[in-house]
Design an enzyme around this catalytic site. Structure first.
Site, PDB file in Angstrom:
ATOM      1  N   LYS A   1       0.851  -1.186   0.000  1.00 19.23           N
ATOM      2  CA  LYS A   1       0.000   0.000   0.000  1.00 19.23           C
ATOM      3  C   LYS A   1       0.889   1.240   0.000  1.00 19.23           C
ATOM      4  O   LYS A   1       1.472   1.619   1.013  1.00 19.23           O
ATOM      5  CB  LYS A   1      -0.925   0.045   1.221  1.00 19.23           C
ATOM      6  CG  LYS A   1      -2.033   1.069   1.012  1.00 19.23           C
ATOM      7  CD  LYS A   1      -2.457   1.820   2.241  1.00 19.23           C
ATOM      8  CE  LYS A   1      -1.614   2.974   2.641  1.00 19.23           C
ATOM      9  NZ  LYS A   1      -1.594   4.146   1.754  1.00 19.23           N
ATOM     10  N   GLY A  11       7.352   5.827   7.546  1.00 25.14           N
ATOM     11  CA  GLY A  11       6.441   6.963   7.647  1.00 25.14           C
ATOM     12  C   GLY A  11       6.655   7.683   8.961  1.00 25.14           C
ATOM     13  O   GLY A  11       7.732   7.595   9.567  1.00 25.14           O
ATOM     14  N   SER A  12       5.610   8.360   9.415  1.00 22.86           N
ATOM     15  CA  SER A  12       5.762   9.192  10.609  1.00 22.86           C
ATOM     16  C   SER A  12       5.765   8.335  11.873  1.00 22.86           C
ATOM     17  O   SER A  12       5.198   7.234  11.910  1.00 22.86           O
ATOM     18  CB  SER A  12       4.623  10.200  10.664  1.00 22.86           C
ATOM     19  OG  SER A  12       3.395   9.511  10.643  1.00 22.86           O
ATOM     20  N   VAL A  63       2.147   7.481  13.278  1.00 24.27           N
ATOM     21  CA  VAL A  63       1.442   6.393  12.583  1.00 24.27           C
ATOM     22  C   VAL A  63       2.133   5.059  12.864  1.00 24.27           C
ATOM     23  O   VAL A  63       1.478   4.045  13.112  1.00 24.27           O
ATOM     24  CB  VAL A  63       1.358   6.669  11.062  1.00 24.27           C
ATOM     25  CG1 VAL A  63       0.816   5.450  10.324  1.00 24.27           C
ATOM     26  CG2 VAL A  63       0.475   7.877  10.780  1.00 24.27           C
ATOM     27  N   GLY A  64       3.457   5.055  12.872  1.00 21.93           N
ATOM     28  CA  GLY A  64       4.208   3.822  13.131  1.00 21.93           C
ATOM     29  C   GLY A  64       3.863   3.231  14.488  1.00 21.93           C
ATOM     30  O   GLY A  64       3.669   2.011  14.621  1.00 21.93           O
ATOM     31  N   GLU A 122      10.499   2.363  10.029  1.00 18.37           N
ATOM     32  CA  GLU A 122      11.473   3.417   9.712  1.00 18.37           C
ATOM     33  C   GLU A 122      10.711   4.722   9.859  1.00 18.37           C
ATOM     34  O   GLU A 122       9.824   5.012   9.062  1.00 18.37           O
ATOM     35  CB  GLU A 122      11.985   3.272   8.276  1.00 18.37           C
ATOM     36  CG  GLU A 122      12.761   2.000   7.997  1.00 18.37           C
ATOM     37  CD  GLU A 122      14.102   1.961   8.698  1.00 18.37           C
ATOM     38  OE1 GLU A 122      14.571   2.998   9.201  1.00 18.37           O
ATOM     39  OE2 GLU A 122      14.682   0.867   8.762  1.00 18.37           O
ATOM     40  N   CYS A 139      13.612  11.839   5.635  1.00 19.74           N
ATOM     41  CA  CYS A 139      13.712  11.437   7.036  1.00 19.74           C
ATOM     42  C   CYS A 139      15.093  11.781   7.575  1.00 19.74           C
ATOM     43  O   CYS A 139      15.259  12.041   8.758  1.00 19.74           O
ATOM     44  CB  CYS A 139      13.437   9.960   7.175  1.00 19.74           C
ATOM     45  SG  CYS A 139      14.494   8.958   6.127  1.00 19.74           S
ATOM     46  N   GLU A 188      10.159  17.363  14.390  1.00 16.68           N
ATOM     47  CA  GLU A 188      10.439  17.188  12.954  1.00 16.68           C
ATOM     48  C   GLU A 188       9.528  18.106  12.141  1.00 16.68           C
ATOM     49  O   GLU A 188       8.310  18.075  12.287  1.00 16.68           O
ATOM     50  CB  GLU A 188      10.174  15.727  12.546  1.00 16.68           C
ATOM     51  CG  GLU A 188      10.497  15.466  11.084  1.00 16.68           C
ATOM     52  CD  GLU A 188      10.122  14.057  10.621  1.00 16.68           C
ATOM     53  OE1 GLU A 188       9.022  13.590  10.956  1.00 16.68           O
ATOM     54  OE2 GLU A 188      10.931  13.440   9.904  1.00 16.68           O
TER      55      GLU A 188
END
Ligand code: NAD
Length: 491
Positions: free
Chosen positions: A183, A236-237, A240-241, A258, A292, A393
């Protein structure tokens, strides 16, 4: 620069790829992928409904039964073909990357090169899937450990590196013998379609790679909850991770994360300031700071601060902001409206907290691209350790400069954010270079180069909230993508 006629695109349609077929969604629902430089629609894309996501998982599960039995060196032969096709399609892939997420064409081309290198590296790993042999304590017995694939892997990827961040996961998963449901971020759905077509052309058997589309909250969550998905590989962020890991924990999936970063460049008093300034500007503003590993902070010893700032500004003011397909441009637009408002908000906050803007700090208007999300490369000094711009960030072209009394304080400041992805240190002092390498709480440490230049085969990933301890870009990815089996043979 006014847009040229051949830079315009006819919107395309992106649909799902399930069990070797391009398929319309069973309930029609669509979203658009938009060029961030001009607001034009690049593609109309299907949202995968729940039933189709389930079918993609079922197709992957079914294909796994055969794919796992294909010897790893033979699985690798598909990757060798993928690399060849990528070479041939490089210009189209790179151009679409620039159209969909804005980075300049030279960077998009470099990304395709990275994907090709990663493909060949992982294909080579098909011959190196080593295990151990152990001495048995019993007579007439051998012991060995072998890596086995784990099953269906869901790969969930962001928009800033539309191909390479997916490639690291897909290549490792596939060569290890797993099957995949991918996805991608909705911002780069066409890139995902083109990449999937490359696998299709390589002759990869049906069901081994499946593509589903739609928002993370819906489609991503379905993958994270499904009991037949055995691992999630996510970039991703951090927010969300963490949510994904929590969800995936309920079915004991493996999760490789990551995540974000607040990377720093430490500049010591003895450093080569020209080299440092060049590395800083490249690290801060490449991909409009949407990396990142982008440098969001400079931590400099007070005695050289003024001189370093002068050189950073001199290089920054030379950067041309504009349309990514224009060869004169070094910095493209931000990827979308959300990014644009986040960056604008952080700059305002930094000023409110006492930061002083040395360069930029405002949107940029580009002739012919009035709808574009262009923002100036921004350098802010007088930043204090407790300021938000020093800790959070931004994921945009904003560089905060902080002052350190000495080496010890520079390392202390480096280590006080929640993140730990990448740190660069500029010094010619052997003692401090080695201490920095040891004491910086980062998964990546660069001595005398910028914060982002990963090489194939070198483990990539972050400490603390930048990840959960897993690594990719190297064979270490197999720690997630395979399971150890121990075999005792008595004779
Ligand atoms: P994001 O977390 O918003 O989205 C990443 C992916 O997750 C997308 O495919 C998205 O659709 C999906 N997603 C979003 N919400 C979800 C949910 N609730 N459940 C499941 N999936 C969900 O990140 P982004 O804005 O696309 O990318 C920027 C972030 O990615 C930054 O924080 C950046 O630092 C990080 N990043 C990290 C690395 C790394 O290697 N460490 C590399 C690139 C980007």
């Amino acid at each position: 620069m006014k847009e040229r006629e051949d830079d315009r695109v006819e919107p395309t349609t992106v649909i799902q790829y399930i069990d070797g077929q391009w398929r319309n969604p069973r309930q029609p629902e669509w979203f658009e992928s938009v060029n961030p430089a001009n607001g034009e629609t690049v593609a109309v894309c299907a949202v995968s409904p729940e039933g189709d996501v389930e079918e993609s998982i079922a197709a992957a599960k079914n294909a796994f039964r055969r794919w796992r039995r294909v010897p790893a060196p033979q699985r690798a032969t598909y990757l060798w073909k993928v690399a060849e096709i990528l070479e041939a399609r490089k210009p189209d892939l790179a151009r679409m990357m620039t159209l969909e997420m804005g980075k300049v064409l030279a960077e998009s081309l470099a990304e395709v090169d990275t994907v090709i290198a990663s493909c060949r590296y992982m294909a080579g790993e098909g011959r190196r899937m080593f295990g151990d042999t152990l001495p048995s304590g019993m007579d007439n017995r051998t012991i060995m450990t072998v890596r086995e694939p784990i099953g269906v892997v869901a790969c969930i990827t962001p928009w800033n590196f539309p191909l390479s961040l997916a490639a690291y996961k897909l290549f490792a998963a596939l060569v290890a013998g797993n099957t995949v449901v991918w996805k991608p971020s909705s911002e780069v759905a066409v890139c995902a379609k083109l990449f999937t077509e490359v696998f299709e052309e390589s002759g990869l058997p049906p069901g081994v790679l499946n593509l589903v589309l739609g928002s993370g909250a819906r489609v991503g969550n379905l993958l994270a909850r499904h009991p037949d998905v055995r691992a999630i590989a996510f970039t991703g962020s951090t927010e969300v991770g963490k949510g994904l890991a929590e969800m995936a924990g309920r079915t004991l999936k493996r999760v490789s994360l990551e995540l974000g970063g607040k990377n720093a460049v430490l500049v010591l008093a003895d450093a080569d300031l020209d080299k440092a300034a060049a590395g800083i500007v490249q690290s801060a503003f490449a991909t409009s700071g949407q990396r990142c590993t982008a440098a969001g902070r400079v931590i400099v010893e007070a005695s050289v601060q003024e001189e370093l700032e002068r050189r950073i500004v001199q290089l920054t003011e030379k950067l041309t902001v504009g349309y990514g397909l224009d060869p004169k441009v070094q910095m493209g637009p931000l990827a979308n409206a959300k990014q644009f408002s986040t960056v604008s908000r952080y700059v305002l906050t930094a000023k409110d907290e006492g930061g002083r803007v040395l360069f930029g700090g405002h949107p940029v208007s580009v002739e012919g691209f009035e709808e574009g999300f262009f923002y100036a490369p921004t350098v802010i000094t007088n930043v204090q350790r407790h300021h938000r711009i020093a800790r959070e960030e931004v994921f945009g072209p904003v560089l905060a400069i902080l002052t350190a009394r000495d080496f010890d304080e520079a390392v202390e400041i480096n280590n006080e954010t929640q993140y730990g992805l990448s740190t660069a240190v500029y010094t010619n002092n052997l003692h401090y270079a080695n201490r920095a390498a040891r004491e910086c709480e980062s998964g990546l440490v660069y001595i005398n180069s910028g914060t982002s230049n990963a090489e194939m085969g070198a483990a990539f990933g972050g400490f603390k909230d930048s990840g959960n301890g897993h690594r990719e870009v190297s064979y270490h990815a197999f720690d997630v993508m395979t399971e150890w089996k121990t075999i005792y043979t008595s004779y």
